[in-house]
Design an enzyme around this catalytic site. Sequence first.
Site, short mmCIF file in Angstrom:
data_model
loop_
_atom_site.label_atom_id
_atom_site.label_comp_id
_atom_site.label_asym_id
_atom_site.label_seq_id
_atom_site.Cartn_x
_atom_site.Cartn_y
_atom_site.Cartn_z
N SER A 73 22.71 9.09 -0.56
CA SER A 73 21.33 9.58 -0.68
C SER A 73 21.02 10.10 -2.08
O SER A 73 19.90 9.97 -2.56
CB SER A 73 21.07 10.68 0.36
OG SER A 73 21.94 11.77 0.16
N ASP A 78 24.80 16.91 1.19
CA ASP A 78 26.01 16.67 0.42
C ASP A 78 25.72 15.70 -0.72
O ASP A 78 24.74 14.95 -0.69
CB ASP A 78 27.12 16.09 1.30
CG ASP A 78 27.53 17.04 2.42
OD1 ASP A 78 27.17 18.22 2.33
OD2 ASP A 78 28.19 16.58 3.37
N ASP A 137 27.56 12.50 -2.36
CA ASP A 137 28.66 11.53 -2.29
C ASP A 137 28.98 11.08 -3.71
O ASP A 137 28.09 10.60 -4.43
CB ASP A 137 28.27 10.33 -1.43
CG ASP A 137 28.00 10.72 0.01
OD1 ASP A 137 28.80 11.50 0.55
OD2 ASP A 137 26.99 10.26 0.58
N ASP A 189 31.42 15.16 -1.33
CA ASP A 189 32.43 14.26 -0.79
C ASP A 189 32.90 13.37 -1.93
O ASP A 189 32.10 12.64 -2.54
CB ASP A 189 31.85 13.39 0.33
CG ASP A 189 31.59 14.20 1.60
OD1 ASP A 189 32.09 15.33 1.68
OD2 ASP A 189 30.89 13.69 2.50
N LYS A 197 14.63 9.05 7.64
CA LYS A 197 15.81 9.90 7.78
C LYS A 197 15.46 11.20 8.51
O LYS A 197 16.22 11.68 9.36
CB LYS A 197 16.42 10.19 6.41
CG LYS A 197 17.18 9.01 5.81
CD LYS A 197 17.49 9.23 4.34
CE LYS A 197 18.57 10.28 4.13
NZ LYS A 197 19.92 9.76 4.41
N TYR A 240 21.08 10.06 14.32
CA TYR A 240 21.62 9.92 12.96
C TYR A 240 23.10 10.25 13.01
O TYR A 240 23.51 11.38 12.82
CB TYR A 240 20.88 10.87 12.01
CG TYR A 240 21.07 10.59 10.53
CD1 TYR A 240 22.31 10.76 9.91
CD2 TYR A 240 20.01 10.17 9.73
CE1 TYR A 240 22.48 10.52 8.56
CE2 TYR A 240 20.17 9.93 8.37
CZ TYR A 240 21.41 10.10 7.80
OH TYR A 240 21.58 9.85 6.46
#
Length: 583
Positions: free
Chosen positions: A139, A150, A152, A204, A268, A277
């Site tokens: 995202s 978060d 990524d 992450d 989303k 989700y």
Amino acid sequence: AVASPQPATGGGGTPATSSAAASAPLANSPVAASPAISVTSQDANQRAPRQGAACKYGTTDPISLQEPSEADLQLTQRMMEELEREYPRETPDGMRHRESVLQELEGLVTQWMVEVGVEKGMSEAAAKKSTSKLLTLGSYRLGVAHPGSDIDTLCIGPPHVSREAFFSSFVDKLKKKESVTECVPIPDAFTPIIRIKMRGVSIDLLFARLVKQFEEGQVLEEALKDDEILRNMDDKSVRCINGYRVADQILQLVPNPQAFRDTLRFIKCWARRRGIYSNVLGFFGGITWSLLVARVCQLYPYYAPSQLVNRFFRVYDQWNWSKPVMLCDIEDKANVPGMGAFKVWNPKTNPADRQHVMPVITPAFPAMNSTHNVTETTKRILLDEFRRGYESVKNVEAEKAEWSHVHEPFPFFSHFRHFLWLEVLAQTEEVYQKFSGWVESKLRILTRQLEATTGMIIHPNPLQYDLRGADREWPLGCAMFIAMAFFKDHGAFVGQTVDLRVHFHHFVDVISQWAEKDTYNGMFCLRLKRIKRSQLPDYAKDVEDLDVDKKRTRSQRQDGVASVSVGAGEQVKKRHISTGGIP
């Protein structure tokens, strides 16, 4: 007079339409035929909609080249204003903070790679030249980050830096960093990951190891777009690096990136609030929702976001799911040296691929199905939500409802009367992260067994609930719920006895196979029980309408509700589970 529909040859969608009307179905379309739409004199007298220039994105021609009307633009503005109130994007200050954290993390990664290179006999100058940068994906890369989400990230390592070093010496370096308050390595996951919290930002972190060093002057981002980067690369690195490649291709394959982002933000928000989700539980994850929105953008390249939301629900409500959703053609490089070992999604040659019930294919080589966890149960729930979404949007367009009605939270606990109640407990953050992830990843085994129970349908809930207790024995934990309902048309009958013990005990046996149970002896526990709505814990009833991104806090549960208990290093207890006589 009514204008005839735009000519088109491809499948995968609905015919050319305005935001609230439909025309004749396309030939060979995976979408079922729409009922006839009556045209009023007011419709006929409206000025013909403007058409954009001819274009093609993806595997078929667009369904419509129509441009938005002033009414569509006003509807979009209202939609985005409502979305910003309910599901705001990250603030400028928040983005600056995130960028600062990423820069600090990249500096730490670079420093570690130089140290590894020097340890392997390289000069410091040579080691510095061979370092790679930190990249974002998901995202954040797509531009739809929101407060609390978060980040990524992907660490690209040179050939001399191993995955083992990433999960050992780099983890040690992270744990010594004062700004890192949480650090949980999960090296044995299907996609190995390190989860950290740095200056309040959850990250992450993935790792991919290059097969050969980049040439001097070569641009990393450009090199990653070329499939050649994957030649002879190990499978785990390919899965990690393709997270970046897929996000990059999505942005390249949509006609209007901003319209894509605005539409994706709405979808989303809707998916989270409607409880669908979650890739791991068999619904759709973030990458799948992105691919679905991107395909609708390809089919309607000039539409405004409010129109795209309408078409999103319409298209996927009527999609023929025996056909995959794809943004581009699938490439198979089985005969290319160094590429032949990569498995590409192909239901004609791979029997397992033929079992996928709602295939949505990633665009980057090697193409994979992002929805392999979907079951018949979650497919039913998803299709119900697509249909509800479409009806809700039509009411908004008819000024019978507000946009907030479309994504109002699903009333999970008031909608059902019977539940399976799971509590995952641990004594440290590391154990909690690992054990809760293990339990969540195996819940599909339990749901698949429950699906086969005559007369019963189930509804998994992706939310994990804070326990908010005070028992010092288990300072960390969360609760998960699976709803159960019984219907005559599914075979249920008055007086039926439903015995769930076999399913419970099999699930407990699966959980007991956790590879790290001996390492964390006595530091985790799973509790499982069937309850009625009247027996729901307060922490579940109190947060029915809270945002799904609410962070789990240190928590505990009350005594005396366990029917099945699993603890590391102790014999599995299987107490009698009373499930008879469920009405």
